[in-house]
Design an enzyme around this catalytic site. Structure first.
Site, PDB file in Angstrom:
ATOM      1  CE  LYS A  14      53.927   2.688  67.854  1.00 56.24           C
ATOM      2  NZ  LYS A  14      54.904   3.607  68.400  1.00 56.24           N
ATOM      3  CB  CYS A  68      70.390  29.851  97.806  1.00 62.76           C
ATOM      4  SG  CYS A  68      71.293  28.548  96.951  1.00 62.76           S
ATOM      5  CB  CYS A 113      75.007  30.473  94.305  1.00 60.05           C
ATOM      6  SG  CYS A 113      74.201  28.894  94.604  1.00 60.05           S
ATOM      7  CB  CYS A 172      75.202  30.406  98.150  1.00 69.32           C
ATOM      8  SG  CYS A 172      73.814  31.310  97.449  1.00 69.32           S
ATOM      9  CG  ASP A 225      59.848   3.825  72.851  1.00 67.63           C
ATOM     10  OD1 ASP A 225      59.697   4.571  71.870  1.00 67.63           O
ATOM     11  OD2 ASP A 225      59.774   4.214  74.021  1.00 67.63           O
ATOM     12  CB  CYS A 261      69.782  30.990  94.169  1.00 62.43           C
ATOM     13  SG  CYS A 261      71.345  31.580  94.813  1.00 62.43           S
ATOM     14  CE  LYS A 281      51.708   5.551  71.798  1.00 65.01           C
ATOM     15  NZ  LYS A 281      53.047   5.888  71.424  1.00 65.01           N
ATOM     16  CE1 TYR A 333      58.564  -0.829  61.047  1.00 63.02           C
ATOM     17  CE2 TYR A 333      59.787  -1.167  63.086  1.00 63.02           C
ATOM     18  CZ  TYR A 333      59.262  -0.327  62.127  1.00 63.02           C
ATOM     19  OH  TYR A 333      59.447   1.022  62.248  1.00 63.02           O
ATOM     20  CD  GLU A 382      55.041  -6.761  63.074  1.00 63.00           C
ATOM     21  OE1 GLU A 382      55.643  -5.680  63.244  1.00 63.00           O
ATOM     22  OE2 GLU A 382      54.834  -7.268  61.970  1.00 63.00           O
TER      23      GLU A 382
END
Ligand code: IVH
Length: 667
Positions: free
Chosen positions: A114, A404, A428, A407, A116, A422, A310, A222, A112
């Protein structure tokens, strides 16, 4: 009038039929509008004749009121996990082990997809859906019945009435439904949900089923769990039974008599799975025969008769075009790669976090490099490596900015040498915006109307520069903003005003204290009860709390020692923001029901249902909908039916309303 019962029955049958056509068979026979008309007619009739409402009525799927908290339920059979394999050779090894344990008998495997999503157990007692629970730790999970009922393809009653049927399956979300939900969230200024699996898990944990209904959850079953009154001998028979009983079963299921057949089928899905409308993270291979399963048995962790295969995360090669630097709420600079868009695991990837300076230098990633990007269905895109061999010489090393990018304040490396920060603090604007977003978010102060766009405007115009500023907004100020009408300004102000009463836990969750998320905030609020107490707590005292380690204790302590934080808190207090968390008061002289689960059933004389349940909660107990051996006692009124019987069967104490009053000392 006398026709109502017949029409109600007819409508329910029609609605169930069309639900099934739409959700299980994917072959709708009527339009959505026609469907809504049927449902509206049913709701109307039930409103006029409340005595006709039954729990399995399709009108009850979304109608429920929010629950107060989650009740734990013990699974009748443990929900074990399964072993993973990644290579064909490991599947051959699985086959050899099984053949050996079964002395070479022939074995049929069922393969089957799988799915998720989130594993779920669904109990049907006497043909009616009674309890649905998450896997939890495998032994006990959370009762999420209220949310599961919103899944239209989940049957509320079965065509037959076995004493007990437990179906197991996966609740999931279609990719397009997640995208839809996210568009709606972004429009409201809420954070988008990361991926279908996380969103499914989050949706199931919502207290309000009306919110959950909006998430459009789906279901595949299932497996069968505990059964009484039916006998099934093979997995394929079990799946056929589930299907006949109206459960959604994934159509991509194949039996094989050889492991090579299994392997070929698994591999055939490795790319085909991207065309499915939902995420899968592999295949599941199960022994078909239940007698063989019994002989194979289980190890401590997982059954020997099942294995997951998997899929490798899908990888793609693409060009890293540029790196931009984002500023987080605590000033942390995060480098983010802009990529030439590439299709991976069913979505287009054009950005990926590069985490920090160390990540970039250890992998020697340069702007202009061809990079390998990976994305398993459920995971955020990840840059695996740069193809150093493909370099042309035009690639450029990335230098972290010295100031930064937002700023211009100097940037500094943190103590551990991993993150640049920063130093601009509230100068900022990027940081201030992130702080405000975190403050206004749903699980923190939940400020209705304060979305990303408004925050940007408020900060860019200088109207708001800190959290307290939010509470200083006035109608006049808001009306200065572009495209802000009087009505929305008024609504926003009311939204803000309302949050003053949220209490300490939500306030702490919103205050950008390093490492303090929603659950730690909750913990602190419960432990200290007031900001005052918390602010003055020493680091040692903090680290004594169960769930608070030394790093966290240090960070909380440092936050409250900082004069800027103390000032902000003082300002908020003056602006009328509540800084305490009340423990729910127990009625005087009342019995203590802490940790006890109580079920109320039948019609009571003195109490409304909500009233007695609220009383139970006030006394520290939980009011649950179904009886299990964990139930402390059942309060049974008139016409109490199966729940009272079940309690007797399990030896759970049953009380009358009067006895309950006496028990809680209220007479
Ligand atoms: S059978 C003991 N079948 O995978 C065997 N599981 O890691 C019970 N899952 O927790 C599981 N699709 O949530 C089975 N077709 C499928 C599945 C499936 C997804 C999930 C399930 C389980 C996890 C195992």
């Amino acid at each position: 009038m006398s026709k109502a019962p017949e029409r109600v029955a007819e409508l329910r049958q029609l609605i169930d039929h069309h639900n099934r056509k739409y959700y299980v068979d994917a072959q709708p026979e009527i339009s959505d509008r026609e469907f809504d008309k049927l449902l509206d007619e049913l709701k109307d009739l039930e409103a006029k004749h409340p005595e006709l409402i039954t729990p399995d009525s399709p009108s009850q799927r979304v109608g429920g009121a929010p629950i107060e908290g989650f009740v734990t339920v013990r699974h009748r059979q443990s929900m074990l996990s399964i072993d993973n394999t990644y290579k064909p050779e490991e599947l051959r090894e699985f086959d050899r082990r099984i053949k050996k344990l079964l002395s070479g008998e022939p074995v049929t495997y069922v393969v089957e997809l799988k799915i998720d999503g989130v594993a779920i157990s669904l109990s049907y007692e006497g043909g009616f859906f009674t309890v649905g629970a998450t896997r939890g730790d495998g032994e006990q999970g959370d009762d999420v019945t209220h949310n599961l009922k919103t899944i239209r393809e989940l049957p509320l009653k079965l065509p037959e009435k076995p004493k007990l049927l437990e179906a197991r399956g996966e609740v999931y979300m279609k990719r397009e439904d997640l995208a839809k939900t996210n568009r709606e969230r972004i429009a409201k200024g809420l954070e988008p949900l990361i991926n279908p699996r996380n969103s499914t898990a989050g949706s199931l944990k919502l207290l309000d089923p009306r919110e959950c209904a909006k998430r459009r959850l789906r279901l595949f079953t299932y497996a069968l769990g505990a059964l009484e009154g039916i006998d099934v001998k093979t997995h394929l028979d079990g799946l056929a039974l589930l299907k006949n009983f109206g459960f959604p079963v994934n159509p991509h299921i194949e039996p094989f008599d050889t492991i090579e057949g299994v392997i070929a089928y698994c591999d055939s899905w490795a790319t085909k799975r991207n065309d499915l409308p939902y995420d899968t993270d592999g295949m599941v291979v199960k022994v078909n025969d239940f007698e063989q399963r019994r002989r194979l048995g289980t190890t401590a962790k997982s059954p020997r008769w099942v294995v997951a295969y998997k899929f490798a995360a899908e990888q793609g090669l693409t060009k890293l075009e540029s790196i931009e630097v984002q500023v987080g709420k605590l000033g942390t600079l995060t480098p983010v790669a802009n990529l030439t868009p590439v299709k991976l695991a069913g979505t287009t990837v054009s950005r990926a976090s590069l985490h920090n300076a160390e990540f970039i230098s250890s992998k020697d990633i340069r702007v202009g490099d061809m990079v390998v990007v990976e994305k398993a269905g459920e995971i955020i895109p990840y840059v695996v490596r740069a193809e150093h061999g493909a370099r042309t010489g035009a690639e450029k090393k990335f230098e972290f900015p010295k100031t930064c990018p937002h700023c211009g304040s100097p940037v500094e490396l943190d103590k551990n040498g991993t993150f640049y920060r920063c130093t601009g603090g509230r100068n900022c604007t990027a940081q201030v915006k992130e702080i405000l977003r975190a403050f206004a978010r749903r699980s923190a102060m939940d400020i209705e109307g304060l979305g990303v766009k408004i925050i940007d405007q408020l900060v860019d115009t200088g109207l708001v520069n800190s959290i307290p500023d939010v509470y200083r907004l006035t109608l006049e100020k808001l009306l200065e903003l572009e495209r802000m009408g009087e009505k929305s300004a008024q609504n926003l102000l009311e939204g803000i005003q309302a949050t003053k009463e949220r209490g300490l836990a939500r306030l702490l969750a919103g205050m950008a204290i390093q490492h303090v998320g929603d659950s730690v905030a909750d913990l602190l609020a419960k432990e200290f009860g007031s900001m005052e107490e918390l602010m003055n707590a020493k680091a040692e005292r903090l680290s004594q709390i169960n769930g608070v380690g030394p790093v966290l204790a240090q960070s909380i302590h440092a936050y409250f020692q900082n004069s800027a934080s103390r000032k902000a808190i003082e300002e908020l207090r003056e602006l009328g923001v509540k800084m305490t968390e009340e423990k729910p008061a127990k009625p005087k002289g009342g019995a203590d029901l802490t940790g006890k689960t109580v079920v109320v059933t039948g019609s009571l004389k003195k109490y409304e249902r909500e009233e007695i349940e609220a009383l139970i909660r006030q006394l520290g107990g939980k009011a649950a909908g179904s009886v299990s051996k964990n139930t402390a006692f059942v309060v049974a009124g008139e016409k109490a039916g199966s729940k009272r019987d079940k309690a007797k069967e399990l030896g759970v104490q049953v009380m009358t309303e009067e006895e309950f009053d006496q028990f809680i000392g209220k007479k």
